[in-house]
Design an enzyme around this catalytic site. Structure first.
Site, mmCIF file in Angstrom:
data_model
loop_
_atom_site.group_PDB
_atom_site.id
_atom_site.type_symbol
_atom_site.label_atom_id
_atom_site.label_comp_id
_atom_site.label_asym_id
_atom_site.label_seq_id
_atom_site.Cartn_x
_atom_site.Cartn_y
_atom_site.Cartn_z
ATOM 1 N N PRO A 25 0.601 -1.182 -0.372
ATOM 2 C CA PRO A 25 0.072 -0.050 -0.374
ATOM 3 C C PRO A 25 0.598 1.180 0.246
ATOM 4 O O PRO A 25 1.338 1.584 1.005
ATOM 5 C CB PRO A 25 -0.825 0.643 1.364
ATOM 6 N N MET A 26 0.940 2.055 -0.839
ATOM 7 C CA MET A 26 1.243 3.049 -1.129
ATOM 8 C C MET A 26 0.616 4.783 -0.789
ATOM 9 O O MET A 26 -0.614 4.672 -2.398
ATOM 10 C CB MET A 26 2.503 3.295 -2.338
ATOM 11 N N CYS A 108 2.254 2.359 9.928
ATOM 12 C CA CYS A 108 2.949 3.829 9.366
ATOM 13 C C CYS A 108 3.809 4.858 11.101
ATOM 14 O O CYS A 108 2.754 4.832 11.883
ATOM 15 C CB CYS A 108 1.503 4.672 8.869
#
Length: 470
Positions: A25-26, A108
């Site tokens: 996931p970017m 994150c």
């Protein structure tokens, strides 16, 4: 969007001995268009960008903006950021008909995410993570729907192992491990930590971090023994290498000996080049900045993989030393590519400037040569006229001159005498005028001296009168 059909389990993809390639996931990149592209290159599983669960549930606009898919967008994992179990479970129920699983972001490291209770701060709350996984499992009706987590590691690896084992007991489908701590950014990945986590749980483990090329997949699999690898797909160094080859080709073409500078200038003066010239300086500076940034990034990579502490980490894994040397080689290669690209970009700019200057000098030289040839032709013409005049004046030898020639000479002599007389008269007139001017100047000077003396006398009289009054 159309609900995903079929009851096949995504966990069947994790066959023993098979390594899955997964597009990580970017932020802003892992949208539907990007996922559709990478699926054409044998990507097994795709993730959406991280979506904040609370905002996703609160706003229809957020749902339409953050989550789009189609029938061919499978298998698809939706990654959420959440800090409470119910929000994550509710968001999972919303996307469950259109996806194959949800992933909880516990990795994150951005400040805004951690300050809001999302991301990497959750690795320090294993009970909360366990409850969030359990809630998703209980509230999503589809038994084949997956619930996974993505984490970073602790400095004390025992805490990470404890977190993973508690998540496994709650029914987590798999765990993605980014092999850095929450404080680390560009430091080397701790592959030994990923292997330790893999050995401590019985569920699939996916490795993440510094997997930029397809050849990194095999080496990371050998180091960690994981079931899948997340790749951050980047083409920047391929693009820089291609740009370097283009620069080399252009410089070779510009230096071809049979194409003159003036011909290049005529090519540069074409309408399309005149239009592009308006943006040339901006493009040049932009490319210089981009290449310098990439060069500095390559320097950072070289320093990262040539540190003294890497030898200590390499002793923990038999293949670690070879893997780190491979990383160092690639970083050095990128350093050379970016450095030569900057150098050749400057050289090409200089070559184009020199070609234009040489063409201008060549044009000036050609103009001067033309003027010299014209002057030579005029001189030749005058010399021929002079010879013709001599031939006209002297048809024979010695004193035998023709009457016509003598008359012509007399006329020229008379004309010259008349001009000389006129010039002499003008000179005399100028001399007489100069004498008059001199006399007038002397008279003005005498008048000035007289007035000055009178002024002095008046001044003396005034001063004596003032003294008498005192």
């Amino acid at each position: 969007m159309k609900p995903a059909g079929g009851n096949t389990s995504m966990m069947d993809m994790f066959e023993k001995g098979k390594v899955l390639t997964i597009c990580a996931p970017m932020v802003r990149y892992s949208k539907l268009a990007f996922r559709s592209l990478v699926r054409k290159y044998n990507c097994d599983i795709c993730f959406t960008p991280m979506i904040v669960a609370a905002d996703f549930l609160r706003s229809v606009k957020a749902r339409d903006s953050e989550f789009t898919t189609n029938e061919r967008d499978r298998p698809l994992i939706v990654q959420f950021a959440a800090h409470d179990a119910q929000s994550l479970a509710d968001a999972a129920c919303v996307v469950a008909p259109f996806s194959d699983g949800v992933d909880l972001n516990c990795g994150c490291p951005q400040r805004w995410a951690m300050s809001a209770g999302y991301g990497a701060c959750l690795i320090n709350k294993p009970e909360l993570v366990k409850d969030m996984v359990r809630q998703v499992r209980n509230q999503v009706d589809n038994p084949n729907y997956t619930a996974s987590i993505k984490i970073r590691i602790h400095k004390d690896l025992k805490q990470t192992v404890d977190l993973c084992q508690k998540a496994e007991s709650a029914g987590v489908s798999w765990i993605t491990v980014h092999g850095r701590t929450a404080e680390e950014r560009h430091q080397p990945v701790h592959y030994e930590a990923i292997k330790t986590i893999k050995d401590s749980v019985s569920i699939p483990v996916i490795a993440n971090g510094d997997i930029k090329y397809l050849r990194d997949v095999e080496s990371t699999h050998q180091l960690t023994g994981v079931d899948g690898l997340e790749k951050s797909m980047t083409l920047q160094w391929t693009a820089v290498a291609l740009f370097l080859y283009v620069e080399m080709g252009l410089i070779v073409i510009l230096c071809l000996p049979f194409i003159s500078a003036r011909r290049w200038q005529s090519i540069f003066n074409l309408r399309i080049w005149n239009w592009m010239a308006r943006f040339w300086n901006k493009v040049f500076l932009t490319m210089i900045i981009i290449l310098i940034v990439l060069f500095l990034d390559a320097v950072r990579e070289v320093r990262k993989y040539s540190g003294k502490d890497l030898g200590k980490d390499a002793k923990l894994q038999p293949n670690m030393f070879d893997h780190l040397n491979m990383k160092l080689f690639r970083a050095q290669r990128n350093l050379y590519i970016s450095g030569f690209a900057v150098f050749l970009w400057l050289v090409m700019k200089r070559v184009i400037t020199l070609i234009n200057q040489l063409a201008s000098v060549s044009g000036t030289t050609a103009a001067l040569q033309g003027q010299a040839e014209t002057a030579n032709k005029a001189a030749d013409k005058y010399m021929k006229d002079n010879e013709l005049l001599k031939q006209a004046l002297m048809e024979g030898k010695g004193d035998k001159a023709t009457a016509e020639g003598m008359d012509l000479l007399r006329k020229e002599v008379e004309k010259l005498k008349q001009e000389l007389k006129t010039s002499g008269d003008d000179l005399k007139k100028s001399q007489s005028e100069a004498g008059v001017m001199k006399q007038q100047t002397e008279a003005v000077a005498r008048e000035y001296d007289r007035l000055l003396n009178e002024h002095q006398k008046l001044q003396n009289l005034q001063d004596s009168g003032d003294k008498k009054d005192d």
